[in-house]
Design a protein around this motif. Structure first.
Motif, PDB file in Angstrom:
ATOM      1  N   THR A   4     -18.485  -0.519  11.245  1.00 38.21           N
ATOM      2  CA  THR A   4     -17.184  -1.068  10.897  1.00 38.21           C
ATOM      3  C   THR A   4     -16.117   0.018  10.895  1.00 38.21           C
ATOM      4  O   THR A   4     -16.404   1.193  10.654  1.00 38.21           O
ATOM      5  CB  THR A   4     -17.181  -1.754   9.514  1.00 38.21           C
ATOM      6  N   ALA A   5     -14.895  -0.412  11.158  1.00 36.28           N
ATOM      7  CA  ALA A   5     -13.714   0.436  11.069  1.00 36.28           C
ATOM      8  C   ALA A   5     -12.627  -0.391  10.409  1.00 36.28           C
ATOM      9  O   ALA A   5     -12.553  -1.604  10.616  1.00 36.28           O
ATOM     10  CB  ALA A   5     -13.275   0.882  12.461  1.00 36.28           C
ATOM     11  N   VAL A   6     -11.785   0.255   9.617  1.00 37.98           N
ATOM     12  CA  VAL A   6     -10.654  -0.428   8.990  1.00 37.98           C
ATOM     13  C   VAL A   6      -9.386   0.252   9.495  1.00 37.98           C
ATOM     14  O   VAL A   6      -9.155   1.430   9.227  1.00 37.98           O
ATOM     15  CB  VAL A   6     -10.745  -0.392   7.451  1.00 37.98           C
ATOM     16  N   LEU A   7      -8.585  -0.526  10.251  1.00 38.36           N
ATOM     17  CA  LEU A   7      -7.427   0.017  10.950  1.00 38.36           C
ATOM     18  C   LEU A   7      -6.168  -0.758  10.608  1.00 38.36           C
ATOM     19  O   LEU A   7      -6.183  -1.994  10.588  1.00 38.36           O
ATOM     20  CB  LEU A   7      -7.655  -0.060  12.457  1.00 38.36           C
ATOM     21  N   GLY A   8      -5.087  -0.040  10.372  1.00 33.22           N
ATOM     22  CA  GLY A   8      -3.796  -0.659  10.137  1.00 33.22           C
ATOM     23  C   GLY A   8      -2.790  -0.154  11.154  1.00 33.22           C
ATOM     24  O   GLY A   8      -2.493   1.037  11.195  1.00 33.22           O
ATOM     25  N   GLY A   9      -2.294  -1.050  11.968  1.00 29.80           N
ATOM     26  CA  GLY A   9      -1.331  -0.680  13.005  1.00 29.80           C
ATOM     27  C   GLY A   9      -0.144  -1.617  13.004  1.00 29.80           C
ATOM     28  O   GLY A   9       0.248  -2.127  14.044  1.00 29.80           O
ATOM     29  N   GLY A  10       0.415  -1.853  11.834  1.00 30.86           N
ATOM     30  CA  GLY A  10       1.499  -2.825  11.720  1.00 30.86           C
ATOM     31  C   GLY A  10       0.928  -4.174  11.345  1.00 30.86           C
ATOM     32  O   GLY A  10      -0.021  -4.270  10.580  1.00 30.86           O
ATOM     33  N   THR A  82       6.188   5.672  14.288  1.00 35.83           N
ATOM     34  CA  THR A  82       7.227   5.098  13.440  1.00 35.83           C
ATOM     35  C   THR A  82       6.681   4.916  12.023  1.00 35.83           C
ATOM     36  O   THR A  82       5.626   4.329  11.824  1.00 35.83           O
ATOM     37  CB  THR A  82       7.706   3.746  13.996  1.00 35.83           C
ATOM     38  N   LEU A  83       7.398   5.415  11.060  1.00 34.53           N
ATOM     39  CA  LEU A  83       6.955   5.348   9.667  1.00 34.53           C
ATOM     40  C   LEU A  83       7.283   3.978   9.084  1.00 34.53           C
ATOM     41  O   LEU A  83       8.443   3.546   9.123  1.00 34.53           O
ATOM     42  CB  LEU A  83       7.637   6.443   8.841  1.00 34.53           C
ATOM     43  N   ASN A  84       6.254   3.311   8.583  1.00 32.82           N
ATOM     44  CA  ASN A  84       6.426   2.027   7.885  1.00 32.82           C
ATOM     45  C   ASN A  84       7.156   0.982   8.734  1.00 32.82           C
ATOM     46  O   ASN A  84       7.973   0.219   8.231  1.00 32.82           O
ATOM     47  CB  ASN A  84       7.177   2.237   6.562  1.00 32.82           C
ATOM     48  N   ARG A  85       6.787   0.949  10.016  1.00 36.91           N
ATOM     49  CA  ARG A  85       7.466   0.016  10.907  1.00 36.91           C
ATOM     50  C   ARG A  85       6.672  -0.177  12.187  1.00 36.91           C
ATOM     51  O   ARG A  85       6.095   0.752  12.721  1.00 36.91           O
ATOM     52  CB  ARG A  85       8.841   0.580  11.255  1.00 36.91           C
ATOM     53  N   GLN A  86       6.687  -1.426  12.665  1.00 40.79           N
ATOM     54  CA  GLN A  86       6.213  -1.754  14.003  1.00 40.79           C
ATOM     55  C   GLN A  86       7.181  -2.779  14.561  1.00 40.79           C
ATOM     56  O   GLN A  86       7.212  -3.927  14.107  1.00 40.79           O
ATOM     57  CB  GLN A  86       4.779  -2.308  13.990  1.00 40.79           C
ATOM     58  N   ILE A  90       9.234  -4.282   9.224  1.00 44.57           N
ATOM     59  CA  ILE A  90       9.594  -3.083   8.477  1.00 44.57           C
ATOM     60  C   ILE A  90       9.073  -3.201   7.051  1.00 44.57           C
ATOM     61  O   ILE A  90       9.225  -4.231   6.407  1.00 44.57           O
ATOM     62  CB  ILE A  90      11.123  -2.883   8.455  1.00 44.57           C
ATOM     63  N   GLY A  91       8.443  -2.141   6.563  1.00 47.89           N
ATOM     64  CA  GLY A  91       7.924  -2.095   5.202  1.00 47.89           C
ATOM     65  C   GLY A  91       6.677  -1.231   5.164  1.00 47.89           C
ATOM     66  O   GLY A  91       6.021  -1.016   6.184  1.00 47.89           O
ATOM     67  N   THR A  92       6.354  -0.740   3.991  1.00 53.03           N
ATOM     68  CA  THR A  92       5.196   0.146   3.860  1.00 53.03           C
ATOM     69  C   THR A  92       3.896  -0.514   4.285  1.00 53.03           C
ATOM     70  O   THR A  92       2.955   0.162   4.696  1.00 53.03           O
ATOM     71  CB  THR A  92       5.057   0.659   2.414  1.00 53.03           C
ATOM     72  N   GLN A  93       3.828  -1.848   4.225  1.00 55.28           N
ATOM     73  CA  GLN A  93       2.613  -2.560   4.605  1.00 55.28           C
ATOM     74  C   GLN A  93       2.365  -2.492   6.116  1.00 55.28           C
ATOM     75  O   GLN A  93       1.280  -2.793   6.581  1.00 55.28           O
ATOM     76  CB  GLN A  93       2.624  -4.015   4.119  1.00 55.28           C
TER      77      GLN A  93
END
Length: 127
Positions: A4-10, A82-86, A90-93
């Motif tokens: 498993t991998a846990v990835l956050g890309g926006g 891009t920091l906190n954005r895709q 927009i937002g830290t999530q």
């Protein structure tokens, strides 16, 4: 055997959409990780107060797709500069993030990040 991998890309739906149907991907579970609130709601996460990121837990077959190759795809399916954005999200999530399950994953992720930075495919440093 799977891994498993846990990835956050926006937006987790966008990450999930790109990975869905790829050879070696066994399952995808969108959710939130990295915050302080237990079982937060969408509204709570969107407030920016919980510290969570939108992520996808990726179950994959390492005999078909390696963790390293999965990360190479991850670093190209979203803009990790891009920091906190895709895009319009927009937002830290919406930050770019990898949650490691062990030291091996951490070392691999750092190596792939360095490789992607050297290739300069985004024209800016990765966040």
């Amino acid at each position: 055997m799977s891994d498993t991998a846990v990835l956050g890309g926006g937006c987790f739906w966008c990450v999930e959409a790109v990975l869905r149907g790829m050879r070696g991907i066994l399952s995808l579970t969108p959710g939130y990780a990295g915050g302080d609130t237990e079982a937060p709601t969408y509204k709570q996460v969107c407030s920016g107060q919980t510290g969570h990121a939108e992520v996808v837990e990726v179950e994959f077959d390492p005999e078909i797709i390696s963790y390293k190759d999965l990360l190479k795809i991850f670093f190209t399916l979203h803009d990790p500069t891009t920091l906190n954005r895709q895009g319009n999200d927009i937002g830290t999530q919406y930050r770019s993030v990898i949650f490691y399950k062990d030291e091996n994953q951490k070392k691999t992720a750092e190596a792939v990040k360095t490789e992607i930075e050297k290739e300069n495919i985004w024209g800016a440093p990765l966040g």
